[in-house]
Write an enzyme that holds these catalytic residues in place. Sequence first.
Site, PDB file in Angstrom:
ATOM      1  N   CYS A  32       0.825  -1.220   0.000  1.00  5.76           N
ATOM      2  CA  CYS A  32       0.000   0.000   0.000  1.00  5.76           C
ATOM      3  C   CYS A  32       0.856   1.266   0.000  1.00  5.76           C
ATOM      4  O   CYS A  32       0.325   2.359  -0.196  1.00  5.76           O
ATOM      5  CB  CYS A  32      -0.939   0.000   1.200  1.00  5.76           C
ATOM      6  SG  CYS A  32      -2.067  -1.386   1.196  1.00  5.76           S
ATOM      7  N   HIS A  78      -2.652   7.103   3.529  1.00  5.62           N
ATOM      8  CA  HIS A  78      -3.228   5.869   2.996  1.00  5.62           C
ATOM      9  C   HIS A  78      -4.532   5.606   3.741  1.00  5.62           C
ATOM     10  O   HIS A  78      -4.612   5.735   4.959  1.00  5.62           O
ATOM     11  CB  HIS A  78      -2.234   4.728   3.196  1.00  5.62           C
ATOM     12  CG  HIS A  78      -2.803   3.384   2.881  1.00  5.62           C
ATOM     13  ND1 HIS A  78      -3.526   3.149   1.737  1.00  5.62           N
ATOM     14  CD2 HIS A  78      -2.775   2.211   3.572  1.00  5.62           C
ATOM     15  CE1 HIS A  78      -3.910   1.891   1.724  1.00  5.62           C
ATOM     16  NE2 HIS A  78      -3.471   1.300   2.828  1.00  5.62           N
ATOM     17  N   ASN A  83     -10.156   0.492   1.366  1.00  2.00           N
ATOM     18  CA  ASN A  83      -8.703   0.460   1.191  1.00  2.00           C
ATOM     19  C   ASN A  83      -8.380  -0.009  -0.228  1.00  2.00           C
ATOM     20  O   ASN A  83      -8.533  -1.183  -0.541  1.00  2.00           O
ATOM     21  CB  ASN A  83      -8.086  -0.484   2.235  1.00  2.00           C
ATOM     22  CG  ASN A  83      -6.580  -0.568   2.133  1.00  2.00           C
ATOM     23  OD1 ASN A  83      -5.975  -0.133   1.142  1.00  2.00           O
ATOM     24  ND2 ASN A  83      -5.959  -1.149   3.144  1.00  2.00           N
TER      25      ASN A  83
HETATM   26  C1  LIG Z   1      -8.838  -5.767  10.926  1.00  4.65           C
HETATM   27  C2  LIG Z   1      -9.312  -4.773  11.977  1.00  4.65           C
HETATM   28  C3  LIG Z   1     -10.389  -3.861  11.381  1.00  4.65           C
HETATM   29  C4  LIG Z   1      -9.920  -5.537  13.138  1.00  4.65           C
HETATM   30  O1  LIG Z   1     -10.379  -4.598  14.089  1.00  4.65           O
HETATM   31  P1  LIG Z   1     -10.020  -4.792  15.633  1.00  4.65           P
HETATM   32  O2  LIG Z   1     -10.645  -3.698  16.347  1.00  4.65           O
HETATM   33  O3  LIG Z   1      -8.519  -4.939  15.725  1.00  4.65           O
HETATM   34  O4  LIG Z   1     -10.730  -6.114  15.944  1.00  4.65           O
HETATM   35  P2  LIG Z   1     -10.124  -7.382  16.686  1.00  4.65           P
HETATM   36  O5  LIG Z   1      -9.262  -8.144  15.733  1.00  4.65           O
HETATM   37  O6  LIG Z   1      -9.555  -6.974  18.011  1.00  4.65           O
HETATM   38  O7  LIG Z   1     -11.432  -8.196  16.941  1.00  4.65           O
HETATM   39  C5  LIG Z   1     -12.422  -7.737  17.857  1.00  4.65           C
HETATM   40  C6  LIG Z   1     -13.606  -8.656  17.718  1.00  4.65           C
HETATM   41  O8  LIG Z   1     -14.282  -8.341  16.506  1.00  4.65           O
HETATM   42  C7  LIG Z   1     -14.453  -9.527  15.730  1.00  4.65           C
HETATM   43  N1  LIG Z   1     -14.405  -9.150  14.326  1.00  4.65           N
HETATM   44  C8  LIG Z   1     -13.347  -9.122  13.475  1.00  4.65           C
HETATM   45  N2  LIG Z   1     -13.747  -8.743  12.254  1.00  4.65           N
HETATM   46  C9  LIG Z   1     -15.083  -8.526  12.347  1.00  4.65           C
HETATM   47  C10 LIG Z   1     -16.046  -8.104  11.425  1.00  4.65           C
HETATM   48  N3  LIG Z   1     -15.746  -7.833  10.139  1.00  4.65           N
HETATM   49  N4  LIG Z   1     -17.324  -7.974  11.842  1.00  4.65           N
HETATM   50  C11 LIG Z   1     -17.662  -8.222  13.101  1.00  4.65           C
HETATM   51  N5  LIG Z   1     -16.780  -8.642  14.039  1.00  4.65           N
HETATM   52  C12 LIG Z   1     -15.508  -8.773  13.644  1.00  4.65           C
HETATM   53  C13 LIG Z   1     -13.310 -10.414  16.144  1.00  4.65           C
HETATM   54  O9  LIG Z   1     -13.573 -11.769  15.869  1.00  4.65           O
HETATM   55  C14 LIG Z   1     -13.233 -10.143  17.622  1.00  4.65           C
HETATM   56  O10 LIG Z   1     -14.250 -10.867  18.266  1.00  4.65           O
HETATM   57  P3  LIG Z   1     -14.008 -11.476  19.726  1.00  4.65           P
HETATM   58  O11 LIG Z   1     -13.768 -10.285  20.599  1.00  4.65           O
HETATM   59  O12 LIG Z   1     -15.280 -12.188  20.001  1.00  4.65           O
HETATM   60  O13 LIG Z   1     -12.815 -12.370  19.608  1.00  4.65           O
HETATM   61  C15 LIG Z   1      -8.145  -3.903  12.494  1.00  4.65           C
HETATM   62  O14 LIG Z   1      -7.254  -4.713  13.217  1.00  4.65           O
HETATM   63  C16 LIG Z   1      -7.384  -3.200  11.415  1.00  4.65           C
HETATM   64  O15 LIG Z   1      -7.892  -2.308  10.762  1.00  4.65           O
HETATM   65  N6  LIG Z   1      -6.092  -3.543  11.245  1.00  4.65           N
HETATM   66  C17 LIG Z   1      -5.272  -2.926  10.222  1.00  4.65           C
HETATM   67  C18 LIG Z   1      -5.636  -3.504   8.885  1.00  4.65           C
HETATM   68  C19 LIG Z   1      -5.070  -2.723   7.750  1.00  4.65           C
HETATM   69  O16 LIG Z   1      -5.034  -1.526   7.774  1.00  4.65           O
HETATM   70  N7  LIG Z   1      -4.637  -3.436   6.734  1.00  4.65           N
HETATM   71  C20 LIG Z   1      -4.124  -2.884   5.538  1.00  4.65           C
HETATM   72  C21 LIG Z   1      -2.861  -2.159   5.776  1.00  4.65           C
HETATM   73  S1  LIG Z   1      -2.202  -1.519   4.327  1.00  4.65           S
END
Ligand SMILES: CC(C)(COP(=O)(O)OP(=O)(O)OC[C@H]1O[C@@H](n2cnc3c(N)ncnc32)[C@H](O)[C@@H]1OP(=O)(O)O)[C@@H](O)C(=O)NCCC(=O)NCCS
Length: 339
Positions: A118, A258, A288
């Site tokens: 990215c 980004h 994204n």
């Molecule tokens: C992926 C992302 C959105 C997840 O959000 P988060 O707040 O970290 O969520 P977590 O991984 O802590 O999960 C929290 C809960 O939500 C759940 N969850 C994950 N994705 C979910 C979704 N799409 N819908 C609903 N629940 C979801 C998880 O299973 C977890 O449940 P639990 O508490 O029962 O175990 C976040 O980590 C993120 O944006 N990371 C960076 C990704 C990125 O930018 N990638 C590209 C970079 S170039």
Amino acid sequence: MIVPTGLKAGIAGVGVCLPDRVLTNDELATMVDTSDAWIRERVGVRERRIADAAQAASDLGAVAAARAIGHAGVAAEEVDLVIVATATPDTLFPATACIIQDKLRLKNAAAFDLAAGCSGFVYALAAGSRFVESGLYRTVLVVGAEVLSKVTDWSDRETCILLADGAGAVVLRPAAPGYGILAVKLGADGSGGRYLRRPAGGSRLPHTLKTLAAKLDKLQMDGQEVFRFAIKALPEATLQALAAAGLGKEDVALVIPHQANRRIIEAAARRLELPMEKFMINLDRYGNTSSASVPIALHEALESGRLQDGDIVALTAFGAGLTWGSAILRWQSPAGRTT
Ligand SMILES: CC(C)(COP(=O)(O)OP(=O)(O)OC[C@H]1O[C@@H](n2cnc3c(N)ncnc32)[C@H](O)[C@@H]1OP(=O)(O)O)[C@@H](O)C(=O)NCCC(=O)NCCS
């Protein structure tokens, strides 16, 4: 060739291409166990654009590139070089840049692709600007083009809610004195490569029925690790590039980051102690789009009047690799260009 002292490359034209098809959070909630409320709160995305089955990166990239060339008011024959940043090239080779070069009949242009996840657009901007500054080339087309929907695991709710398709392009040309790309800082930490990758399809793990069955041709991500990395990389890269330009955060009129997650941008704003008004955000509508996100956001900033002549602008990205990069520009309105 004699290089004029202090010659900088500036953005002379901007263009984008966004697929027509809109995929809403509610629609996604019929495909995986998620909800509109969760995606809005944890990511900030409302909807994203998805390419047709027949569309590849070069299809979107060529349209964005043609629009950027038109905006810059240059002729196709004047383009000396095409650099395409993409993680989703049409084919591993020939390069998507060569395909776009052919589609647009840029017959005098050299062409190559660049892979920096990215961060690809900022890397490509850095590379392209050096060709202009050195005097080797006068007109460089930099494109970020992605069709991430084709490498998305549509049963993985952590990734399919984030990813989207689109393309953005800029034309780089010599800037008027004092304007243009003032400084760039790039970085990488290959030890974090496992956090964001597409394991199969290269020479390490060519596609087999087994890799396809295991969905190793799809993007895999450790969301929390990437999040932790991003909230550090975004402010640090911006500050380092500003310092290289001899500027401070107080000089910045607009940060164009980004577009991965609104919470990442909010965390960066807190670390930089800058108000959110100084950050361009359009991920709510486009998700994204990887290397296309910065030029798509730049185009919207320009169209909506958020960029004024003379503004200091930071284009900052982070992504697979792990990689990061920031470019600091003194914005020269394309209409007001004198060179
Ligand atoms: C992926 C992302 C959105 C997840 O959000 P988060 O707040 O970290 O969520 P977590 O991984 O802590 O999960 C929290 C809960 O939500 C759940 N969850 C994950 N994705 C979910 C979704 N799409 N819908 C609903 N629940 C979801 C998880 O299973 C977890 O449940 P639990 O508490 O029962 O175990 C976040 O980590 C993120 O944006 N990371 C960076 C990704 C990125 O930018 N990638 C590209 C970079 S170039």
